[in-house]
Design an enzyme around this catalytic site. Sequence first.
Site, PDB file in Angstrom:
ATOM      1  N   HIS A 229      18.952  -7.146  22.359  1.00 45.13           N
ATOM      2  CA  HIS A 229      17.537  -7.009  21.396  1.00 45.13           C
ATOM      3  C   HIS A 229      17.541  -8.020  20.617  1.00 45.13           C
ATOM      4  O   HIS A 229      16.544  -8.636  20.523  1.00 45.13           O
ATOM      5  CB  HIS A 229      17.791  -5.761  20.871  1.00 45.13           C
ATOM      6  CG  HIS A 229      16.945  -5.461  19.968  1.00 45.13           C
ATOM      7  ND1 HIS A 229      15.760  -4.276  20.395  1.00 45.13           N
ATOM      8  CD2 HIS A 229      16.085  -5.755  19.003  1.00 45.13           C
ATOM      9  CE1 HIS A 229      14.863  -4.211  19.352  1.00 45.13           C
ATOM     10  NE2 HIS A 229      15.071  -5.133  18.602  1.00 45.13           N
ATOM     11  N   GLU A 230      18.522  -8.559  20.137  1.00 44.47           N
ATOM     12  CA  GLU A 230      18.470  -9.621  19.007  1.00 44.47           C
ATOM     13  C   GLU A 230      18.293 -10.990  19.461  1.00 44.47           C
ATOM     14  O   GLU A 230      17.581 -11.637  19.057  1.00 44.47           O
ATOM     15  CB  GLU A 230      19.694  -9.731  17.984  1.00 44.47           C
ATOM     16  CG  GLU A 230      19.705  -8.504  17.165  1.00 44.47           C
ATOM     17  CD  GLU A 230      18.512  -8.225  16.113  1.00 44.47           C
ATOM     18  OE1 GLU A 230      17.751  -8.980  15.907  1.00 44.47           O
ATOM     19  OE2 GLU A 230      18.270  -7.008  15.982  1.00 44.47           O
TER      20      GLU A 230
ATOM     21  N   ASP B 264      10.488  -2.994  14.547  1.00 41.39           N
ATOM     22  CA  ASP B 264       9.508  -4.115  15.011  1.00 41.39           C
ATOM     23  C   ASP B 264       8.197  -3.434  15.355  1.00 41.39           C
ATOM     24  O   ASP B 264       7.265  -4.136  15.103  1.00 41.39           O
ATOM     25  CB  ASP B 264      10.149  -4.538  16.429  1.00 41.39           C
ATOM     26  CG  ASP B 264      11.884  -5.042  16.307  1.00 41.39           C
ATOM     27  OD1 ASP B 264      11.911  -5.319  15.164  1.00 41.39           O
ATOM     28  OD2 ASP B 264      12.361  -4.860  17.277  1.00 41.39           O
TER      29      ASP B 264
ATOM     30  N   GLY C 126       0.385  -9.090 -11.481  1.00 36.83           N
ATOM     31  CA  GLY C 126       1.117  -9.363 -10.467  1.00 36.83           C
ATOM     32  C   GLY C 126       2.096  -8.698 -10.078  1.00 36.83           C
ATOM     33  O   GLY C 126       2.166  -7.641 -10.685  1.00 36.83           O
ATOM     34  N   PRO C 127       2.538  -8.703  -9.003  1.00 32.93           N
ATOM     35  CA  PRO C 127       3.496  -7.746  -8.387  1.00 32.93           C
ATOM     36  C   PRO C 127       4.527  -7.600  -9.305  1.00 32.93           C
ATOM     37  O   PRO C 127       4.940  -8.377 -10.251  1.00 32.93           O
ATOM     38  CB  PRO C 127       4.055  -8.649  -7.162  1.00 32.93           C
ATOM     39  CG  PRO C 127       3.273  -9.892  -6.936  1.00 32.93           C
ATOM     40  CD  PRO C 127       2.425  -9.969  -8.114  1.00 32.93           C
TER      41      PRO C 127
ATOM     42  N   GLY D 118       8.239  -7.612 -11.221  1.00 34.27           N
ATOM     43  CA  GLY D 118       9.317  -8.483 -11.113  1.00 34.27           C
ATOM     44  C   GLY D 118       9.131  -9.972 -11.023  1.00 34.27           C
ATOM     45  O   GLY D 118      10.005 -10.616 -10.715  1.00 34.27           O
ATOM     46  N   THR D 119       7.882 -10.247 -11.437  1.00 35.03           N
ATOM     47  CA  THR D 119       7.177 -11.718 -11.295  1.00 35.03           C
ATOM     48  C   THR D 119       7.595 -12.331 -12.509  1.00 35.03           C
ATOM     49  O   THR D 119       7.146 -13.590 -12.736  1.00 35.03           O
ATOM     50  CB  THR D 119       5.870 -12.024 -10.675  1.00 35.03           C
ATOM     51  OG1 THR D 119       5.287 -10.901 -11.426  1.00 35.03           O
ATOM     52  CG2 THR D 119       5.971 -11.708  -9.234  1.00 35.03           C
ATOM     53  N   GLY D 120       7.999 -11.698 -13.827  1.00 29.55           N
ATOM     54  CA  GLY D 120       8.112 -12.313 -14.995  1.00 29.55           C
ATOM     55  C   GLY D 120       7.266 -12.166 -15.925  1.00 29.55           C
ATOM     56  O   GLY D 120       6.933 -12.915 -16.938  1.00 29.55           O
ATOM     57  N   LYS D 121       6.463 -10.988 -16.075  1.00 36.84           N
ATOM     58  CA  LYS D 121       5.094 -10.595 -16.850  1.00 36.84           C
ATOM     59  C   LYS D 121       5.637 -10.560 -18.163  1.00 36.84           C
ATOM     60  O   LYS D 121       5.251 -11.117 -19.121  1.00 36.84           O
ATOM     61  CB  LYS D 121       4.280  -9.630 -16.343  1.00 36.84           C
ATOM     62  CG  LYS D 121       3.711  -9.713 -14.909  1.00 36.84           C
ATOM     63  CD  LYS D 121       2.786  -8.880 -14.642  1.00 36.84           C
ATOM     64  CE  LYS D 121       3.467  -7.634 -14.174  1.00 36.84           C
ATOM     65  NZ  LYS D 121       4.368  -7.708 -12.955  1.00 36.84           N
TER      66      LYS D 121
HETATM   67  P1  ADP Z   1       7.577  -7.711 -14.737  1.00 31.68           P
HETATM   68  O1  ADP Z   1       7.335  -7.479 -15.961  1.00 31.68           O
HETATM   69  O2  ADP Z   1       6.657  -8.801 -14.029  1.00 31.68           O
HETATM   70  O3  ADP Z   1       7.701  -6.540 -13.633  1.00 31.68           O
HETATM   71  P2  ADP Z   1      10.147  -8.960 -15.745  1.00 31.68           P
HETATM   72  O4  ADP Z   1       9.436  -9.873 -16.743  1.00 31.68           O
HETATM   73  O5  ADP Z   1      10.383  -7.627 -16.430  1.00 31.68           O
HETATM   74  O6  ADP Z   1       8.907  -8.584 -14.627  1.00 31.68           O
HETATM   75  O7  ADP Z   1      11.103  -9.685 -14.888  1.00 31.68           O
HETATM   76  C1  ADP Z   1      12.280  -9.115 -14.449  1.00 31.68           C
HETATM   77  C2  ADP Z   1      13.610  -9.958 -14.571  1.00 31.68           C
HETATM   78  O8  ADP Z   1      13.343 -10.910 -13.534  1.00 31.68           O
HETATM   79  C3  ADP Z   1      13.578 -10.773 -15.754  1.00 31.68           C
HETATM   80  O9  ADP Z   1      14.487 -10.125 -16.757  1.00 31.68           O
HETATM   81  C4  ADP Z   1      14.237 -11.957 -15.173  1.00 31.68           C
HETATM   82  O10 ADP Z   1      15.671 -11.932 -15.000  1.00 31.68           O
HETATM   83  C5  ADP Z   1      13.912 -12.149 -13.659  1.00 31.68           C
HETATM   84  N1  ADP Z   1      12.476 -13.018 -13.514  1.00 31.68           N
HETATM   85  C6  ADP Z   1      11.399 -12.644 -13.205  1.00 31.68           C
HETATM   86  N2  ADP Z   1      10.667 -13.958 -13.193  1.00 31.68           N
HETATM   87  C7  ADP Z   1      11.361 -14.764 -13.576  1.00 31.68           C
HETATM   88  C8  ADP Z   1      11.070 -16.227 -13.659  1.00 31.68           C
HETATM   89  N3  ADP Z   1       9.849 -16.594 -13.209  1.00 31.68           N
HETATM   90  N4  ADP Z   1      11.942 -17.086 -14.139  1.00 31.68           N
HETATM   91  C9  ADP Z   1      13.201 -16.361 -14.273  1.00 31.68           C
HETATM   92  N5  ADP Z   1      13.372 -15.357 -14.318  1.00 31.68           N
HETATM   93  C10 ADP Z   1      12.473 -14.598 -13.983  1.00 31.68           C
END
Ligand code: ADP
Length: 605
Positions: free
Chosen positions: A427-428, A504, A206-207, A209-212
């Site tokens: 513009h806006e 844009d 996954g992208p 920062g999605t919580g992996k």
């Molecule tokens: P990844 O490994 O996907 O890059 P991380 O698991 O390290 O991402 O997530 C980074 C931070 O983002 C976590 O420490 C948390 O604070 C926040 N975060 C990301 N996804 C979630 C989620 N689904 N629920 C709560 N916090 C999340």
Amino acid sequence: MNEVKRPKKSLFFYYGIVLLLLLLFNFLAMPWLAQRQVHEVDYGTFLQMAADKKLDQVEVQQEENQIVFTDTDGKAYKTGMMPDPNLTQTLADSGASFEGEIIQQTDPLLLFLLTWVLPIVIFILIERYITKKVMQNAGGPNAMMFGMGKSNAKVYVKSSEGIRFSDVAGEDEAKENLSEIVDYLHNPQKYREIGASMPKGILLVGPPGTGKTMLAKAVAGESQVPFFSMSGSEFVEMFVGMGASKVRDLFKQAKEKAPCIVFIDEIDAIGQKRDGRLGGNDEREQTLNQLLTEMDGFEENTGVIILAATNRPESLDPALTRPGRFDRRVPVELPDLKGREEILKVHAKKVKMDPSVDFSKIARMASGASGAELANIINEAALRAVRDNRSAVTQSDLEESIEVVIAGYQKKNAILTDEEKKVVAYHETGHALVAALQSHSAPVQKITIVPRTSGALGYTMQVDEGNHYLMSKEELENKIATLTGGRAAEELVFHSASTGASNDIEQATKLARAMITRYGMSKDFDMVALETVQNQYLGGDTSLACSAEMQAEIDQQVIALIKQQHEKAAKILEENREKLDELAKYLYEKETITGEEFMSILNAK
Ligand code: ADP
């Protein structure tokens, strides 16, 4: 969780001690030795010193055929023996003592041994000792000296305060998928009885920062088992073979601690396709080979579950993703509206929130944000509240922090000339008006002409009502028209163009191109993929998959599409010129207006 890091023995520390010993030895022992140094003189000097009564102690060494003596200052001398029958008499006359202490002559060999051989021996002994220690720690001859071949995986020991599934908001599908692992780790017997085997490896894709990482930790937290965490890049060392040895060590430790979870973050650092290209990375390939071997090597149902995370699944070696290795893939996607709201709520628990905060609205505004970005938005809002000396975070803090994340901070002292400010206002307003006057467009939430640190001089924020999974051709066309609305307004009012539209233009072109090359929205090309996405989770760069003639044709169509929408936007603005002027003037004065203000002016007769 309690993170238990093995205390790292700094090997430089040991070397430091040896070096210090050497220096001390040389500083303290050498002057003493130097004093004991024997000066060689000729027999004549000896006789002269005897005559001058400068001799103190004398030793005649018949065997070595030399006379060793000291002068009255304690300095040591030696001279070769001469057939001198009067020697005894001469010595007696000189008043020197024949007896007394025998002069210790420092043997050159001893000197050499003490200053060079002894330190080296000490050095070797210490080194041996360290090597033995390291081997004992790493548990075998495979481990390399100085901890280089040792995996420095962090071990999170099971703990009741560990991260749980409830801490990971949204991501319900991923959690459901992983809860099976938790169940297995709790109750392996159930699976064994029926003959089912758990997948050895699970790939979280996954992208960023999605919580992996969080999910992996949550699996460990829920199953109450040790958690080994290591990043792919930590395996890759300067020396070939070290990575492979680290992999071996990691698996050895894991097997000892089974049941447990091994988490390898950013596995693409070692798991990239081995394409045999020139200049390939030997170390990486060896590490990967070792990982493949290890994964094959351990039996199913040993209780070691390997979780790995990557945001470039397409670059992984097929050998790694085949059944029996990482055979299960769990997508961890960007959160949808509900997911975003939940994530905001989870993180909001950690800060003091005003009860009036509307999380649903914030979640709608932060469309496309990842979990990490949402966590950041909450934190930015909290910081803003502290800055303003408030005791709780309010709705406006959160809205402002979304804008900070999107467009950067407000530039307090930006110097726009009056004319520039007018251009930006038009513009806006152009964007907002074109968006509002078309159907299939997201409602305008806010328009501002306060410059931001990202370089944006103003922006129009549109917020969708709900989740948006599909976009129709009309919606995409309208979006392009909205993007061209800013420039169209400038042209209409000032009869010229400014550089303010560069972003844009970029966005409109990207959209138009995707419509033609990837979404099959051009009549001429039907459903043919003319571009392929390379890494969907990291920016989604595309590469062309068509002939050169086709490329030229694509360019023509992209231009025609944008031109058409630009004209449409210009027409809308021309027909609503009065409203455009009125709104632009209002925006110019107010600098920031809300969607409601905008709509009420627009709808006023
Ligand atoms: P990844 O490994 O996907 O890059 P991380 O698991 O390290 O991402 O997530 C980074 C931070 O983002 C976590 O420490 C948390 O604070 C926040 N975060 C990301 N996804 C979630 C989620 N689904 N629920 C709560 N916090 C999340």
